[in-house]
Scaffold this active site. Structure first.
Site, PDB file in Angstrom:
ATOM      1  N   SER A  51      -6.923 -10.941 -15.613  1.00  0.00           N
ATOM      2  CA  SER A  51      -5.464 -10.848 -15.617  1.00  0.00           C
ATOM      3  C   SER A  51      -5.000 -10.096 -16.856  1.00  0.00           C
ATOM      4  CB  SER A  51      -4.833 -12.247 -15.587  1.00  0.00           C
ATOM      5  OG  SER A  51      -5.186 -12.980 -16.752  1.00  0.00           O
ATOM      6  N   ASP A  70     -13.888   3.399   2.945  1.00  0.00           N
ATOM      7  CA  ASP A  70     -13.120   2.256   2.462  1.00  0.00           C
ATOM      8  C   ASP A  70     -13.817   1.453   1.387  1.00  0.00           C
ATOM      9  OD1 ASP A  70     -10.728   2.275   4.392  1.00  0.00           O
ATOM     10  OD2 ASP A  70     -12.436   2.449   5.730  1.00  0.00           O
ATOM     11  N   CYS A  82       0.812  -1.219   0.000  1.00  0.00           N
ATOM     12  CA  CYS A  82       0.000   0.000   0.000  1.00  0.00           C
ATOM     13  C   CYS A  82       0.844   1.267   0.000  1.00  0.00           C
ATOM     14  CB  CYS A  82      -0.931  -0.007   1.205  1.00  0.00           C
ATOM     15  SG  CYS A  82      -2.227  -1.261   1.080  1.00  0.00           S
TER      16      CYS A  82
END
Length: 339
Positions: A150, A60, A23
């Site tokens: 992906s 959040d 992060c």
């Protein structure tokens, strides 16, 4: 842990394939707020549900009410390698993505993988280990993993988009803090400086891995059981950054008792040895104009701004087993004060 390639070219340290880690790679909070400013558009004419938590305060996760007793929680989180072990990285990234659901008082229901992989540089066997780690984190949370997306990416990246359920009348919000409430922290700080040391030296810190892979499920449930209505998780903006967002949204000043803040073993030594990420320094620069440091020095300030990955919950209220690190008081000049 290191891994040998099938071609026998030696060992692989995943953290060396990314410019940062975890992060700490977030876009700096001040820059991010400038980017998203104005994206809160006019209300939809016929929405499918009532938006309870959106972009307004930077909570959040997003929350949409679907009926009187159910709300949908939606979030996504991914990042570059924070440790060299691919399985542990997957577990950490999974726990971190799930944390956003817990931070608003929800329970995760289903997740999909988000994977960026340099397929011509790193063996796909390592990607499989990353995905295995994420799957195990979700299983520990009782959350389904159903596919994902992906891309071929120059840097390895992994995380999850998670959907959960919550009671629309029992949510945890950034803006729910009130003067007189204690501030509780459910995981120790220091993850960032230990991860930065790991990236630089290869040293492994099991205490940091244990903290990052621990789910925030029990802390979230305990906060709701205690009647809390205000919380956030401590991740890339550090304790000071996330506490500033909470205090600003709630219109209060957050006072931190610096001596009460818990740290992982080795964190202070890592900071003294200079293992401080650029993200941590940017966090501190962002909150300085809103901070009364109370005479504390740069080392303490950097540790309080340390960019965490999969950190704990910061709760306006007292919950069993979590240290109280300060209190919310009426707004007086600045949103953050240290004592």
């Amino acid at each position: 842990m290191t891994f040998s390639t099938r071609q026998g070219q030696g060992t692989i340290r995943l953290t060396q394939y990314a410019h940062g880690g975890g992060c700490a790679c977030k876009i700096p909070p001040g820059e991010l707020e400038a980017v998203v400013a104005g994206l809160v558009g006019r209300p939809l004419a016929s929405p499918a549900g009532e938006l309870l938590i959106g972009l307004d305060d930077g909570d959040d996760a997003a929350v949409v009410r679907v009926d009187g007793v159910r709300a949908i929680v939606a979030t996504a989180d991914f990042f570059t390698p924070v440790v060299d072990d691919p399985y542990d990285w997957g577990r950490i990234a999974g726990a971190n993505a799930l944390s956003d659901v817990y931070a608003v008082g929800g329970e995760p229901l289903v997740a999909v993988n988000l994977l960026g992989w340099p397929r011509q540089t790193l063996p796909l066997e390592l990607a499989k280990e990353v995905l295995h780690g994420g799957l195990d984190a979700a299983r520990a949370a009782g959350c389904h993993v159903a596919g994902g997306h992906s891309v071929d990416d120059p840097e390895p990246k992994y995380g999850m988009a998670v959907t959960g359920l919550a009671d629309p009348e029992r949510l945890l919000r950034l803006g729910g803090g009130r003067p007189g409430l204690p501030i509780s922290l459910t995981k120790p700080l220091g993850i960032g400086v230990l991860n930065t040391r790991h990236k630089a030296t290869g040293e492994v810190f099991p205490q940091a891995v244990a903290a990052m892979t621990a789910l925030n499920r029990d802390a979230s449930r305990a906060a709701l059981a205690a009647g809390a209505v205000c919380a956030t998780d401590v991740t890339g903006f550090g304790l000071l950054g996330h506490l500033y967002k909470l205090a600003r949204a709630s219109g209060v000043t957050a006072v931190v008792d610096v001596a009460a803040v818990p740290y992982l073993e080795g964190a202070r030594e890592a900071a003294r040895d200079g293992h401080v990420s650029g993200g941590t320094r940017r966090n501190l620069d962002w909150v300085r104009p809103c901070l009364d440091p109370g005479g504390f020095g740069e080392e303490d300030l950097l540790l309080l701004a340390d960019a965490q990955t999969s950190g704990g919950l910061l709760v306006a209220g007292e919950i069993p087993g979590a240290p109280v690190i300060g209190e919310l008081v009426p707004l007086s000049g600045c949103h953050l004060r240290l004592r």
